[in-house]
Design a protein around this motif. Structure first.
Motif, PDB file in Angstrom:
ATOM      1  N   LYS A   1      36.803  44.001  33.686  1.00  0.00           N
ATOM      2  CA  LYS A   1      36.242  45.355  33.743  1.00  0.00           C
ATOM      3  C   LYS A   1      35.930  45.996  35.321  1.00  0.00           C
ATOM      4  CE  LYS A   1      33.718  44.863  29.560  1.00  0.00           C
ATOM      5  NZ  LYS A   1      32.590  45.176  28.973  1.00  0.00           N
ATOM      6  N   ASN A   2      36.336  45.075  36.470  1.00  0.00           N
ATOM      7  CA  ASN A   2      36.129  45.662  37.662  1.00  0.00           C
ATOM      8  C   ASN A   2      37.248  45.704  38.559  1.00  0.00           C
ATOM      9  OD1 ASN A   2      33.016  46.165  37.782  1.00  0.00           O
ATOM     10  ND2 ASN A   2      33.189  44.046  36.892  1.00  0.00           N
ATOM     11  N   HIS A   3      38.438  45.885  37.840  1.00  0.00           N
ATOM     12  CA  HIS A   3      39.789  45.790  38.261  1.00  0.00           C
ATOM     13  C   HIS A   3      40.061  44.641  39.548  1.00  0.00           C
ATOM     14  CE1 HIS A   3      40.185  49.738  36.754  1.00  0.00           C
ATOM     15  NE2 HIS A   3      39.137  50.008  37.306  1.00  0.00           N
ATOM     16  N   GLY A   4      39.630  43.389  39.072  1.00  0.00           N
ATOM     17  CA  GLY A   4      39.872  42.115  39.701  1.00  0.00           C
ATOM     18  C   GLY A   4      41.408  41.995  39.534  1.00  0.00           C
ATOM     19  N   SER A   5      41.548  40.843  40.551  1.00  0.00           N
ATOM     20  CA  SER A   5      42.865  40.308  40.544  1.00  0.00           C
ATOM     21  C   SER A   5      43.401  39.431  39.039  1.00  0.00           C
ATOM     22  CB  SER A   5      42.844  39.147  41.624  1.00  0.00           C
ATOM     23  OG  SER A   5      44.062  38.376  41.559  1.00  0.00           O
ATOM     24  N   VAL A   6      44.409  40.037  38.454  1.00  0.00           N
ATOM     25  CA  VAL A   6      44.824  39.201  37.384  1.00  0.00           C
ATOM     26  C   VAL A   6      45.304  38.024  37.544  1.00  0.00           C
ATOM     27  CG1 VAL A   6      47.229  40.192  37.517  1.00  0.00           C
ATOM     28  CG2 VAL A   6      46.305  39.626  35.214  1.00  0.00           C
ATOM     29  N   VAL A   7      45.789  37.552  39.041  1.00  0.00           N
ATOM     30  CA  VAL A   7      45.993  36.113  39.272  1.00  0.00           C
ATOM     31  C   VAL A   7      44.902  35.224  39.396  1.00  0.00           C
ATOM     32  CG1 VAL A   7      47.009  34.859  41.388  1.00  0.00           C
ATOM     33  CG2 VAL A   7      48.017  37.057  40.724  1.00  0.00           C
ATOM     34  N   LYS A   8      43.712  36.086  39.671  1.00  0.00           N
ATOM     35  CA  LYS A   8      42.560  35.032  39.718  1.00  0.00           C
ATOM     36  C   LYS A   8      41.990  34.788  38.243  1.00  0.00           C
ATOM     37  CE  LYS A   8      40.825  36.367  44.235  1.00  0.00           C
ATOM     38  NZ  LYS A   8      39.418  36.889  44.937  1.00  0.00           N
ATOM     39  N   ALA A   9      42.274  36.029  37.409  1.00  0.00           N
ATOM     40  CA  ALA A   9      41.837  35.826  36.064  1.00  0.00           C
ATOM     41  C   ALA A   9      42.866  34.753  35.410  1.00  0.00           C
ATOM     42  CB  ALA A   9      41.874  37.034  35.372  1.00  0.00           C
ATOM     43  N   ARG A  10      43.938  34.805  35.591  1.00  0.00           N
ATOM     44  CA  ARG A  10      44.859  33.630  35.207  1.00  0.00           C
ATOM     45  C   ARG A  10      44.516  32.447  35.767  1.00  0.00           C
ATOM     46  NH1 ARG A  10      49.649  33.026  32.172  1.00  0.00           N
ATOM     47  NH2 ARG A  10      49.841  30.746  32.072  1.00  0.00           N
ATOM     48  N   ALA A  11      44.139  32.106  37.018  1.00  0.00           N
ATOM     49  CA  ALA A  11      43.668  31.112  37.518  1.00  0.00           C
ATOM     50  C   ALA A  11      42.661  30.459  36.867  1.00  0.00           C
ATOM     51  CB  ALA A  11      43.851  31.204  38.757  1.00  0.00           C
ATOM     52  N   LEU A  12      41.586  31.231  36.753  1.00  0.00           N
ATOM     53  CA  LEU A  12      40.101  30.910  35.818  1.00  0.00           C
ATOM     54  C   LEU A  12      40.847  30.161  34.509  1.00  0.00           C
ATOM     55  CD1 LEU A  12      37.764  33.363  37.098  1.00  0.00           C
ATOM     56  CD2 LEU A  12      37.752  31.072  37.740  1.00  0.00           C
ATOM     57  N   LEU A  13      41.640  30.923  33.841  1.00  0.00           N
ATOM     58  CA  LEU A  13      41.871  30.537  32.620  1.00  0.00           C
ATOM     59  C   LEU A  13      42.574  29.029  32.647  1.00  0.00           C
ATOM     60  CD1 LEU A  13      42.155  30.919  29.470  1.00  0.00           C
ATOM     61  CD2 LEU A  13      44.076  32.283  29.762  1.00  0.00           C
ATOM     62  N   THR A  14      43.402  28.968  33.319  1.00  0.00           N
ATOM     63  CA  THR A  14      44.138  27.702  33.545  1.00  0.00           C
ATOM     64  C   THR A  14      43.049  26.509  34.158  1.00  0.00           C
ATOM     65  OG1 THR A  14      46.063  28.662  34.384  1.00  0.00           O
ATOM     66  CG2 THR A  14      46.015  26.605  35.184  1.00  0.00           C
ATOM     67  N   GLN A  15      42.200  26.958  34.994  1.00  0.00           N
ATOM     68  CA  GLN A  15      41.134  26.101  35.349  1.00  0.00           C
ATOM     69  C   GLN A  15      40.450  25.472  34.228  1.00  0.00           C
ATOM     70  OE1 GLN A  15      38.563  27.659  38.337  1.00  0.00           O
ATOM     71  NE2 GLN A  15      37.530  25.510  38.432  1.00  0.00           N
ATOM     72  N   CYS A  16      39.921  26.378  33.484  1.00  0.00           N
ATOM     73  CA  CYS A  16      39.289  26.054  32.129  1.00  0.00           C
ATOM     74  C   CYS A  16      40.188  25.036  31.322  1.00  0.00           C
ATOM     75  CB  CYS A  16      38.845  27.249  31.378  1.00  0.00           C
ATOM     76  SG  CYS A  16      37.936  26.915  30.015  1.00  0.00           S
ATOM     77  N   MET A  17      41.548  25.617  30.878  1.00  0.00           N
ATOM     78  CA  MET A  17      42.321  24.784  30.343  1.00  0.00           C
ATOM     79  C   MET A  17      42.546  23.295  30.879  1.00  0.00           C
ATOM     80  SD  MET A  17      43.883  24.253  27.361  1.00  0.00           S
ATOM     81  CE  MET A  17      44.213  25.872  26.679  1.00  0.00           C
ATOM     82  N   ASP A  18      42.738  23.204  32.140  1.00  0.00           N
ATOM     83  CA  ASP A  18      42.846  21.848  32.737  1.00  0.00           C
ATOM     84  C   ASP A  18      41.703  21.241  32.800  1.00  0.00           C
ATOM     85  OD1 ASP A  18      45.537  22.676  33.574  1.00  0.00           O
ATOM     86  OD2 ASP A  18      44.935  23.443  35.538  1.00  0.00           O
ATOM     87  N   LEU A  19      40.670  21.808  32.826  1.00  0.00           N
ATOM     88  CA  LEU A  19      39.252  20.791  32.795  1.00  0.00           C
ATOM     89  C   LEU A  19      38.974  20.502  31.259  1.00  0.00           C
ATOM     90  CD1 LEU A  19      36.848  20.080  34.544  1.00  0.00           C
ATOM     91  CD2 LEU A  19      35.651  22.300  33.887  1.00  0.00           C
TER      92      LEU A  19
END
Length: 170
Positions: free
Chosen positions: A117-135
């Motif tokens: 919602k705040n034009h953040g980095s899609v790379v960071k968003a994807r990294a967070l999703l990957t971090q959640c999945m890895d966890l």
């Protein structure tokens, strides 16, 4: 107003209702559900009061609800603040191993939504999703199993990017 009254009564010796995590979290969550322009700031203030309280400390619900406020905020610092809150929650969890501080799917989802919602980095968003999945894979904790929401928010982040959208979708 009610929280302030509870705190005042507690300080005056009326222990009928204790100002605990549950009460603070209810108020923070009410801010997250409100359309109050200053909800994120007010939620941050409550989180700060919890951190300095001798009666209660923030838990993952506190952090996640503040991140939900940030996801609705127009504050240009919202993305950075959400990332810092997630890092702080992880740090506190690692220090204490308190299950009440373990980030869950909702925590990751709110951080990703804030990016989207705040034009953040899609790379960071994807990294967070990957971090959640890895966890999730590491712990097998069902509270970490990603559903459609974080995936959709990563796609929204790509769609809302101010960078090269074609590259963002890759």
């Amino acid at each position: 107003k009610i929280l302030l009254q509870i705190e005042r009564l507690w300080k005056e010796g009326d222990y009928a209702v204790e100002p605990n995590n549950r009460i603070f979290n209810m108020v923070i969550n009410a801010y997250a559900k409100s359309d109050d322009f200053f909800a994120a700031r007010k939620a941050f203030d409550l989180l700060g009061r919890m951190k300095t309280s001798s009666k209660c400390q923030p838990d993952i619900i506190s952090y996640t609800s503040v991140m939900e406020c940030l996801s609705k905020s127009a504050d240009p610092k919202a993305v950075q603040q959400a990332e810092e809150l997630l890092d702080e929650a992880f740090r506190r969890y690692e220090e204490t191993k308190d299950p009440a501080l373990m980030p869950n799917l909702r925590t990751f989802t709110m951080a990703i939504l804030t990016l989207a919602k705040n034009h953040g980095s899609v790379v960071k968003a994807r990294a967070l999703l990957t971090q959640c999945m890895d966890l999730y894979i590491k712990t097998k904790d069902p509270l970490l199993l990603p559903n459609e929401y974080p995936y959709n928010y990563v796609l929204n982040c790509a769609a809302n990017t101010l960078e090269n959208q074609q590259e963002a979708f890759k």
